[in-house]
Write a protein that holds these residues in place. Structure first.
Motif, PDB file in Angstrom:
ATOM      1  N   VAL A 172       0.846  -1.186   0.000  1.00 37.95           N
ATOM      2  CA  VAL A 172       0.000   0.000   0.000  1.00 37.95           C
ATOM      3  C   VAL A 172       0.885   1.241   0.000  1.00 37.95           C
ATOM      4  N   PHE A 173       0.447   2.251  -0.744  1.00 36.41           N
ATOM      5  CA  PHE A 173       1.120   3.547  -0.794  1.00 36.41           C
ATOM      6  C   PHE A 173       0.268   4.526  -0.008  1.00 36.41           C
ATOM      7  N   LEU A 174       0.838   5.124   1.032  1.00 37.08           N
ATOM      8  CA  LEU A 174       0.115   6.005   1.946  1.00 37.08           C
ATOM      9  C   LEU A 174       0.671   7.415   1.835  1.00 37.08           C
ATOM     10  N   VAL A 175      -0.180   8.347   1.509  1.00 36.68           N
ATOM     11  CA  VAL A 175       0.211   9.749   1.391  1.00 36.68           C
ATOM     12  C   VAL A 175      -0.666  10.552   2.337  1.00 36.68           C
ATOM     13  N   TRP A 176      -0.026  11.297   3.225  1.00 38.47           N
ATOM     14  CA  TRP A 176      -0.814  12.151   4.107  1.00 38.47           C
ATOM     15  C   TRP A 176      -0.064  13.441   4.377  1.00 38.47           C
ATOM     16  N   ARG A 177      -0.788  14.419   4.954  1.00 39.21           N
ATOM     17  CA  ARG A 177      -0.150  15.673   5.320  1.00 39.21           C
ATOM     18  C   ARG A 177      -0.990  16.406   6.349  1.00 39.21           C
ATOM     19  N   ASN A 178      -0.310  17.223   7.141  1.00 41.22           N
ATOM     20  CA  ASN A 178      -0.978  18.189   8.008  1.00 41.22           C
ATOM     21  C   ASN A 178      -1.248  19.462   7.208  1.00 41.22           C
ATOM     22  N   THR A 233      -2.737   9.530  -9.328  1.00 43.68           N
ATOM     23  CA  THR A 233      -3.356   8.477 -10.149  1.00 43.68           C
ATOM     24  C   THR A 233      -3.302   8.779 -11.646  1.00 43.68           C
ATOM     25  N   ALA A 234      -2.714   9.913 -12.012  1.00 38.83           N
ATOM     26  CA  ALA A 234      -2.765  10.358 -13.409  1.00 38.83           C
ATOM     27  C   ALA A 234      -2.053   9.406 -14.370  1.00 38.83           C
ATOM     28  N   ASN A 235      -0.992   8.743 -13.903  1.00 42.86           N
ATOM     29  CA  ASN A 235      -0.236   7.883 -14.824  1.00 42.86           C
ATOM     30  C   ASN A 235      -0.736   6.449 -14.853  1.00 42.86           C
ATOM     31  N   GLY A 236      -1.794   6.150 -14.117  1.00 41.37           N
ATOM     32  CA  GLY A 236      -2.406   4.835 -14.194  1.00 41.37           C
ATOM     33  C   GLY A 236      -1.718   3.733 -13.413  1.00 41.37           C
ATOM     34  N   LEU A 237      -0.738   4.079 -12.571  1.00 40.08           N
ATOM     35  CA  LEU A 237      -0.040   3.054 -11.791  1.00 40.08           C
ATOM     36  C   LEU A 237      -0.726   2.751 -10.467  1.00 40.08           C
ATOM     37  N   PHE A 238      -1.548   3.686  -9.972  1.00 38.14           N
ATOM     38  CA  PHE A 238      -2.190   3.523  -8.673  1.00 38.14           C
ATOM     39  C   PHE A 238      -3.661   3.909  -8.761  1.00 38.14           C
ATOM     40  N   VAL A 271      -6.961   4.986  -5.961  1.00 36.17           N
ATOM     41  CA  VAL A 271      -7.234   5.442  -4.608  1.00 36.17           C
ATOM     42  C   VAL A 271      -8.260   4.518  -3.959  1.00 36.17           C
ATOM     43  N   ASP A 272      -7.869   3.915  -2.837  1.00 31.90           N
ATOM     44  CA  ASP A 272      -8.801   3.104  -2.057  1.00 31.90           C
ATOM     45  C   ASP A 272      -9.714   3.971  -1.210  1.00 31.90           C
ATOM     46  N   GLU A 273      -9.123   4.993  -0.592  1.00 34.16           N
ATOM     47  CA  GLU A 273      -9.933   5.873   0.246  1.00 34.16           C
ATOM     48  C   GLU A 273      -9.181   7.159   0.515  1.00 34.16           C
ATOM     49  N   THR A 274      -9.924   8.184   0.843  1.00 34.29           N
ATOM     50  CA  THR A 274      -9.364   9.420   1.392  1.00 34.29           C
ATOM     51  C   THR A 274     -10.133   9.742   2.664  1.00 34.29           C
ATOM     52  N   THR A 275      -9.416  10.150   3.679  1.00 37.18           N
ATOM     53  CA  THR A 275     -10.024  10.459   4.966  1.00 37.18           C
ATOM     54  C   THR A 275      -9.414  11.742   5.497  1.00 37.18           C
ATOM     55  N   THR A 276     -10.241  12.611   6.052  1.00 41.67           N
ATOM     56  CA  THR A 276      -9.764  13.855   6.650  1.00 41.67           C
ATOM     57  C   THR A 276     -10.025  13.832   8.151  1.00 41.67           C
ATOM     58  N   PHE A 277      -9.021  14.220   8.906  1.00 36.70           N
ATOM     59  CA  PHE A 277      -9.109  14.266  10.365  1.00 36.70           C
ATOM     60  C   PHE A 277      -8.975  15.717  10.800  1.00 36.70           C
ATOM     61  N   ARG A 278      -9.831  16.146  11.705  1.00 39.26           N
ATOM     62  CA  ARG A 278      -9.761  17.507  12.238  1.00 39.26           C
ATOM     63  C   ARG A 278      -9.322  17.455  13.694  1.00 39.26           C
ATOM     64  N   TRP A 279      -8.427  18.388  14.053  1.00 39.89           N
ATOM     65  CA  TRP A 279      -7.887  18.386  15.404  1.00 39.89           C
ATOM     66  C   TRP A 279      -7.409  19.788  15.729  1.00 39.89           C
ATOM     67  N   SER A 280      -7.029  20.023  16.968  1.00 37.70           N
ATOM     68  CA  SER A 280      -6.590  21.355  17.376  1.00 37.70           C
ATOM     69  C   SER A 280      -5.430  21.246  18.348  1.00 37.70           C
ATOM     70  N   ILE A 281      -4.699  22.340  18.461  1.00 39.83           N
ATOM     71  CA  ILE A 281      -3.533  22.396  19.333  1.00 39.83           C
ATOM     72  C   ILE A 281      -3.362  23.837  19.813  1.00 39.83           C
ATOM     73  N   LEU A 302      -3.524   4.375  -1.375  1.00 39.99           N
ATOM     74  CA  LEU A 302      -3.442   3.977  -2.785  1.00 39.99           C
ATOM     75  C   LEU A 302      -2.949   2.541  -2.907  1.00 39.99           C
ATOM     76  N   ARG A 303      -3.446   1.855  -3.939  1.00 35.49           N
ATOM     77  CA  ARG A 303      -3.009   0.494  -4.250  1.00 35.49           C
ATOM     78  C   ARG A 303      -2.426   0.468  -5.657  1.00 35.49           C
ATOM     79  N   PRO A 304      -1.391  -0.341  -5.866  1.00 38.82           N
ATOM     80  CA  PRO A 304      -0.835  -0.468  -7.216  1.00 38.82           C
ATOM     81  C   PRO A 304      -1.821  -1.161  -8.145  1.00 38.82           C
TER      82      PRO A 304
END
Length: 253
Positions: A129-135, A178-183, A185-195, A242-244
């Motif tokens: 699995v290919f995992l991409v995330w960011r704050n 996903t533009a090049n057709g190699l992967f 998307v299985d899911e996208t999830t958004t998390f909300r939090w505070s600091i 993402l999945r190949p």
């Protein structure tokens, strides 16, 4: 284009100022059975280990790739159990099907996807699995006096608007991945939090932002001081799973 090695010049601030990823993100990875002890993970653009540390704590064997020597040094010191490779993600040379998971945590927007994606596809083993995330620093759905001051600072810039897709937008990032057709998307999830942050924490954090000048950081720090010396920041983190695709050796079965 802002300098991707900006973080290297501010390695100390980066290590102490960048907040951890929210617990809900790691909970979701456990639900997806990604954090199984003994699995092999590749952390691309690892910085000082904001993702490397929790992956190791979950029992994974982690190879962390970081192009900045100062950042990589701090990464090694903080996480001696990780294998640290000093290079760009695009330049790694590792055996095919070496990893169960490849991670890009708040780093994918610095990478050349035409080079990187075929490499990630090759490096993932069966079921990988290919995992991409960011704050995302600042929740656009939550208005605060401090965020109003930040928006005013950004509005004062003379720079032309960016012409490339906004790296903070999950839909734009998903499309690029996903533009090049190699992967797919299985899911996208958004998390909300505070600091809650004080003036020094805001100054340190905003110094690590590659498109913020020293004067702008001073203005953000002054805003915290004027608003009571502490501010509650509302953030988002999103995750793309993402999945190949296809039946090549590195693809999921």
């Amino acid at each position: 284009m802002v300098d991707p090695m900006h973080f290297e010049a501010h390695a100390a601030q980066y290590a102490r100022a960048r907040p951890p990823y929210p617990p809900a993100l790691w909970d979701r990875l456990r639900e997806l059975d990604v954090l199984r002890p003994g699995r092999r993970a590749l952390d691309l653009g690892a910085g000082t280990g904001q993702a490397t540390g929790p992956l190791l704590a979950a029992g994974l064997h982690v190879t962390a790739v970081e192009p900045g020597p100062r950042l990589a040094s701090r990464l090694r010191d903080a996480h001696p159990d990780a294998t640290v490779i000093l290079t760009r993600a695009e330049d790694i040379e590792l055996p095919d099907a070496s990893f169960d998971a490849v991670v890009a945590a708040t780093s994918i927007h610095w990478m050349d996807l035409d080079v990187l994606l075929p490499k990630v596809h090759r490096l993932l083993g069966p079921g990988g699995v290919f995992l991409v995330w960011r704050n995302v620093f600042g929740d656009p759905d939550v208005s605060t006096p401090f965020r109003d001051r930040v928006a005013a600072i950004v509005a004062d810039r003379d720079d032309p608007p960016r012409r490339w897709p906004d790296p903070e937008e999950v839909a734009a990032t998903s499309a690029a991945l996903t533009a090049n057709g190699l992967f797919s998307v299985d899911e996208t999830t958004t998390f909300r939090w505070s600091i809650e942050l004080d003036e020094r924490q805001v100054r340190d954090l905003f110094t690590t932002f590659s498109d913020w000048s020293a004067d702008e950081v001073d203005r953000a720090g002054a805003a915290v001081r004027e608003l009571g010396r502490r501010v509650l920041e509302h953030y988002q983190s999103w995750l793309i799973v993402l999945r190949p695709l296809d039946d090549s050796p590195g693809a999921a079965r």
